[in-house]
Design an enzyme around this catalytic site. Structure first.
Site, short mmCIF file in Angstrom:
data_model
loop_
_atom_site.label_atom_id
_atom_site.label_comp_id
_atom_site.label_asym_id
_atom_site.label_seq_id
_atom_site.Cartn_x
_atom_site.Cartn_y
_atom_site.Cartn_z
N HIS A 64 0.83 -1.20 0.00
CA HIS A 64 0.00 0.00 0.00
C HIS A 64 0.87 1.26 0.00
O HIS A 64 0.56 2.24 -0.68
CB HIS A 64 -0.89 0.04 1.25
CG HIS A 64 -1.90 -1.06 1.32
ND1 HIS A 64 -1.84 -2.08 2.23
CD2 HIS A 64 -3.01 -1.28 0.58
CE1 HIS A 64 -2.87 -2.89 2.06
NE2 HIS A 64 -3.59 -2.44 1.07
N GLY B 103 -3.06 -1.37 -7.60
CA GLY B 103 -1.93 -2.29 -7.73
C GLY B 103 -2.18 -3.36 -8.78
O GLY B 103 -3.31 -3.82 -8.95
#
Ligand code: PAF
Length: 277
Positions: A33, A144
């Site tokens: 993250h 992502g």
């Protein structure tokens, strides 16, 4: 870093901003993250992160209640990043009434792979991402590649709804042994954690075979599935697909860009991973 709960407070904080870079998350933040936050800060300013465990994307037998919620720890870690606002709504803040309007991705992309094994998942993801984007109104949003199909679906959703948000893809962050970082890794026992990098190794083997010129994709996929099963995994899929639309590469032998994607259960933990070829 400002921490806001309500949509109203968020809008107050972001008034007048037109280069916002947004990173939506479900919390339990890890290096993966933080790499998204760092990429976001290269593409816009201010960076806004959100933490919201979105009930709509969990099936009735999935781990919504068990999903790790570590807000205090996440806030401490986020203070070290270049994040201007953390939007951490409660369910009542984000869904004050039952969320009856939903966003459904097309079946040919949303109904395959993760969509096949997790019915309703992408409807839940698209609905919350659309709502979060409508709250934050970012110029850029970072997703992502670890969730490869999610990234593609969100990108197409933004295009088809003409949202003024560019979706930027971030590379998967891996542990030193190759395991892709994921909030669900914490559910692995010590023995499962030792076995878990085998998923990435299997993907690497598939990639190696394709790069070496083997075009018998069905056999390559079967060998990969069998080897995981033999080691005690319960794979949902290991497949080689076109990067552009995640459909079967129709002509083995063409050099369209490919990706190998896998999902498999180790004990009770379901892991996903992928590798561009
Ligand atoms: O990838 C995630 O963490 C979630 O699916 C997202 C994009 C934050 C939506 O809830």
């Amino acid at each position: 870093m400002k921490i806001v709960r309500s949509i109203h407070e968020l809008r107050d904080q972001l008034r007048g901003q037109n280069r916002t870079a947004f990173v939506p998350t479900m919390g339990n933040l890890h290096e993966g993250h933080f790499s998204l936050m760092r990429l976001a800060s290269q593409h816009g300013d201010p960076v806004v992160a959100s933490i919201f465990v979105n009930r709509l994307q969990f099936g009735p037998n999935e781990d919504f209640d068990k999903y790790p919620r570590t807000l205090q720890h996440d806030i401490e870690k986020l203070q070290e990043e270049n994040v201007y606002v953390l939007f951490a709504p409660t369910e009542r803040d984000l869904y004050p009434q039952p969320q009856e309007y939903r966003v459904d991705p097309p079946q040919d992309l949303g109904g395959i792979l993760e969509g096949e094994f997790r019915p309703g998942f992408f409807q839940g993801v698209c609905t919350v991402v659309m709502k979060l984007m409508s709250c934050v109104q970012p110029r850029v949003a970072v997703f992502g590649k670890k969730d490869y199909q999610q990234l593609m679906i969100v990108r197409q959703m933004c295009n088809q709804f003409a949202l003024p948000t560019e979706v930027v893809a971030a590379e998967t962050v891996r542990d030193t042994d190759g395991l892709a970082l994921s909030s669900r890794n914490r559910f692995l026992s010590a023995a499962e954690r030792a076995e878990a990098p085998m998923l990435a190794r299997t993907l690497n083997r598939v990639r190696g075979a394709v790069l070496a010129g083997n075009r018998d994709l069905a056999s390559i996929e079967k060998e990969a599935l069998d080897s995981l099963v033999q080691r005690g995994w319960k794979p949902d899929y290991v497949v080689v697909r076109r990067r552009s639309n995640l459909l079967l590469p129709d002509l083995a032998g063409t050099d369209v860009p490919l990706v190998v994607l896998a999902a498999a259960r180790l004990g009770t933990t379901r892991l996903i991973d992928n590798l561009e070829i």
